[in-house]
Design a protein around this motif. Structure first.
Motif, PDB file in Angstrom:
ATOM      1  N   LYS A 155      19.872   6.644   8.250  1.00 63.42           N
ATOM      2  CA  LYS A 155      18.401   6.632   8.171  1.00 63.42           C
ATOM      3  C   LYS A 155      17.899   6.262   6.775  1.00 63.42           C
ATOM      4  N   PHE A 169      17.844   3.481   5.147  1.00 66.78           N
ATOM      5  CA  PHE A 169      18.759   2.670   4.329  1.00 66.78           C
ATOM      6  C   PHE A 169      18.038   1.730   3.380  1.00 66.78           C
ATOM      7  N   GLU A 210      23.871   5.665  -2.996  1.00 66.76           N
ATOM      8  CA  GLU A 210      23.424   6.684  -2.052  1.00 66.76           C
ATOM      9  C   GLU A 210      23.966   6.409  -0.654  1.00 66.76           C
ATOM     10  N   GLU A 227      26.888   8.706   1.837  1.00 69.33           N
ATOM     11  CA  GLU A 227      26.896   9.083   3.252  1.00 69.33           C
ATOM     12  C   GLU A 227      28.307   8.949   3.825  1.00 69.33           C
ATOM     13  N   LYS A 252      29.459  11.804   6.570  1.00 64.11           N
ATOM     14  CA  LYS A 252      28.319  11.796   7.483  1.00 64.11           C
ATOM     15  C   LYS A 252      28.222  10.480   8.233  1.00 64.11           C
TER      16      LYS A 252
END
Lengths: 292, 448
Positions: free
Chosen positions: B267, B269, B276, B280, B285
């Motif tokens: 989400k 992106f 970052e 993920e 995740k």
């Protein structure tokens, strides 16, 4: 000493170092930037003189005007937020308990570097782990807001940290100005039966009008050339949705290697800032109030 | 573009624009910044004394291993050639780029320095600042390079720099997540789409992506374009012998749109940086991550990432698309930095000799000592490396094609259009047809 200071040659000698620095580091580059704006130049090879082509391109460049629009919006936003700062300063300057502590708290963001603030807010805005979405979720509001990638809200998401960043600075300026008002004036008004609100609006505000004008200029011009947080947090994206004039200039010069165009934008930015400053001074010019 | 790390110090960047304009004139600058090499073998030597200036971007702080290898190679060269002294000047990535520009404006480039391929290099070549190195490549040196790597530094048939790094981009995946949902490594794009669907239905982000940096999303587009239209279609569209409105390039954009619609990416992106996005994947995740082989140390030797996680990471080649023209051994990737010799160097011959020496020595050490895959061929039977490195190096040996990163292939101005369009495409703000059209217009304008 007086003799030395009245000697014109000595004055010139003492002023010279600073004058040279200012000329070489500020005015010469400004003139050069204007000159480069007349060139087609990739920053490396030969320059070719193209006259006002770059400026003509600028006027027709929709992406530039978008970024200019964003800059103006930020300027309006900052100018409006000054009212909030002023209110906060009025409260702080009154005898409120804990005013000292609050003043220091407001100032903390000023002490952080822009990059640190950007990192901090990027974490707050993180779409899945960010504190903002987590809080929204905890109170049952939609928690899937994509603060920095949704093009319809990204600009607002960026404005908030910028406002936050400068709050302390302006509050401090207002605070200092308010503290300079002689207490005798305030006391006289109080004896005459003025309410605190009346004192604030009729006595204090007119007295700091000069400072207020200056902060409007600072806020507006500062916003027009604003760069740091936007560059770090979104890079002007997604697809230009948070681009401002300065970040657009940077991209043209350093990412597209179009130094001629970058310089033209830079010079144009300077002209806009000068024009806006002049306009604000014009609009707010009035006799300064003095009670003594 | 090695790691493409954008060191972001906004204010400093702006200030440097002023600084650039201020000192563009006659700044010769010294070698005061950065450490100087050990002055080995001083005093001896019958030949005339030669001082070589070398500028590179591997400071001891942030690129320790690379820095050590450079120092090793330099002291070795100096002891072999006692009459030569090599002075280093070391700057961080962004500063390096800016300084290079300033020095070239004042015609004061170091004798040897580092450059990136294609789009970055071209203005310097057009300005007659880099010397052609084809004579160095002759005599067998060319054969020791992985094919296609030196070509990325060629302009009009002449090679202007010798590459040191080579990266390809596999899809890394988390084996634990895959086995948890009973997924196999996808062989075809249809399998891949199924895997994506299974993952997102189970609430796992299928693909980690940080598209604020934009070139990250470009990798996905490039692979889709390659698998659909074959490696030549995109290349030709960029070099203007073809068109960006080729059906396969439009379809590739449409496939990106489908992935976005199918929630294939984590989400938000478009507002996340590559780091970052990578987080993920590293935090387990997200299940997949398409990235360059410069990330290999993070999945093999980097002690700051838990061993447990590193053991879970595998990689696969971007699957082929049924009916598409691209084969599975075609990669997106490309050489990172390369060494150039200044055209105006007073010691050009010595500089060329040093560059040749450097490239050879670098090839022997970089992968084992710094985890950097060199652009020269590595004999995997002779080196002691983590298995994933061996596998990647073997894949490199089999590679049928390496398509250079699109934003490196393009001129800087077109690259900006491409990158913005990528972000718009992933954000569904531009339709595939308009995406292609904007590229076509930018390329046309740039060529004309």
């Amino acid at each position: 000493m007086d003799k030395v200071m009245s000697n014109k040659k000595m004055i010139a000698l003492y002023v010279l170092p600073a004058l040279l620095l200012v000329l070489v580091l500020i005015y010469v580059p400004i003139v050069l930037t204007g000159y480069y704006g007349l060139m087609k130049w990739d920053g490396i090879g030969e320059m070719t003189f193209t006259g006002l082509d770059q400026y003509a391109k600028l006027v027709r460049d929709a992406a530039f005007w978008d970024s200019a629009g964003h800059s103006l919006l930020l300027a309006a936003f900052s100018a409006l937020s000054l009212l909030g700062y002023l209110a906060a300063a009025l409260v702080l300057a009154g005898e409120v308990k804990g005013a000292n502590l609050l003043r220091k708290l407001y100032l903390i963001p000023m002490l952080l570097s822009s990059v640190a603030i950007a990192q901090l807010w990027a974490k707050i805005y993180h779409p899945t782990n960010g504190i903002l979405n987590t809080l929204l979720g905890a109170v049952g509001l939609p928690d899937t807001v994509e603060w920095l990638s949704d093009t319809s809200i990204v600009l607002l998401s960026i404005f908030i940290p910028i406002i936050w960043q400068y709050a302390g600075f302006y509050i401090l300026i207002y605070y200092a100005a308010l503290k300079n008002i002689p207490t005798s004036l305030v006391e006289a008004a109080r004896i005459d039966g003025a309410s605190p609100l009346q004192i604030a609006l009729r006595v204090k505000l007119p007295l700091i009008a000069g400072v207020a004008k200056m902060t409007v200029v600072l806020a507006v011009v500062g916003s027009l050339k604003y760069f740091d947080l936007i560059y770090v947090m979104t890079g002007g994206g997604p697809n230009g949705a948070s681009e401002v004039m300065a970040s657009y200039m940077y991209k043209q010069a350093f990412s597209s290697y179009d130094f001629g165009y970058g310089s033209a934008i830079g010079f144009f930015l300077l002209l806009i800032c000068l024009a806006v400053t002049w306009l604000i001074r014009k609009l707010t010019s009035s006799e300064e109030v003095q009670y003594s | 573009m090695a790691k493409k790390s954008t060191s972001v110090l906004g204010a400093a960047a702006l200030a440097s624009m002023l600084a650039l304009t201020a000192c563009g004139g006659g700044n010769s600058a010294g070698n005061d910044a950065g450490g100087e090499a050990a002055n080995a073998g001083a005093g001896s030597g019958s030949a005339e004394k030669i001082t070589l200036k070398m500028m590179h971007l591997w400071p001891a702080g942030s690129s320790k291993q690379q820095n050590m290898i450079v120092n090793d190679i330099i002291s070795q060269y100096q002891s072999d050639n006692p009459n030569v002294t090599i002075k280093q000047e070391i700057l961080e990535n962004e500063q390096y780029k800016n300084k290079l520009k300033v020095l070239s404006a004042s015609n004061d480039l170091p004798d040897v320095g580092m450059t990136w391929a294609a789009g970055f290099l071209t203005p310097y070549v057009k300005g007659d600042l880099f010397a052609p190195l084809d004579d160095v490549l002759g005599g067998g040196l060319k054969d020791s390079f992985v094919s296609g790597t030196t070509e990325a530094y060629a302009v009009d048939g002449k090679t202007y720099a010798l590459p040191l790094e080579l990266n390809i981009t596999p899809v890394y995946y988390n084996k634990a997540i895959f086995s948890k949902y009973g997924l196999e490594v996808p062989q075809t794009y249809a399998d891949f789409q199924k895997a994506v669907d299974t993952l997102q239905q189970n609430g796992v982000a299928p693909i980690a992506l940080g598209n604020k940096d934009r070139w990250t999303g470009s990798l996905w587009y490039m692979y889709l374009a390659d698998r659909l239209g074959g490696p030549e279609t995109l290349k030709k569209a960029i070099d203007r012998s073809g068109s960006f409105e080729d059906p396969s390039l439009v379809q590739a954009a449409d496939e990106v749109r489908k992935l976005v619609d199918g929630n294939a990416f984590n989400k938000g992106f478009n507002g996340l940086s590559n780091d970052e996005g990578k987080a993920e994947f590293l935090s387990g995740k997200a299940a997949m991550y398409l990235m360059g082989t410069w990330e290999l140390p993070n999945f093999t030797t980097n002690e700051s990432i838990p061993q447990e996680f590193r053991d879970q990471v595998g990689f696969f080649k971007f699957p082929t698309i049924e009916g598409g023209k691209g084969g599975i051994d075609s990669w997106v990737g490309g050489p990172g930095v390369g060494l150039f010799v200044s055209e105006n160097s007073k010691v050009k011959e010595e500089a060329k000799k040093f560059v040749k020496f450097f490239v050879e020595k670098w090839g022997e050490q970089s992968v084992t000592k710094a985890g950097v895959i060199p652009a020269t061929k590595v004999d995997t039977s002779k080196v002691d490396l983590p298995q994933m490195y061996i596998d990647i190096l073997n894949e490199l040996g089999k590679a049928s094609n390496i398509t250079l990163f699109a934003d490196v292939q393009m001129s800087p101005a077109v690259a900006q259009v491409h990158l913005n369009m990528i972000q718009a495409l992933f954000g569904k703000e531009v339709a595939p047809e308009a995406f292609a059209k904007q590229h076509e217009e930018a390329l046309k304008q740039d060529a004309g």
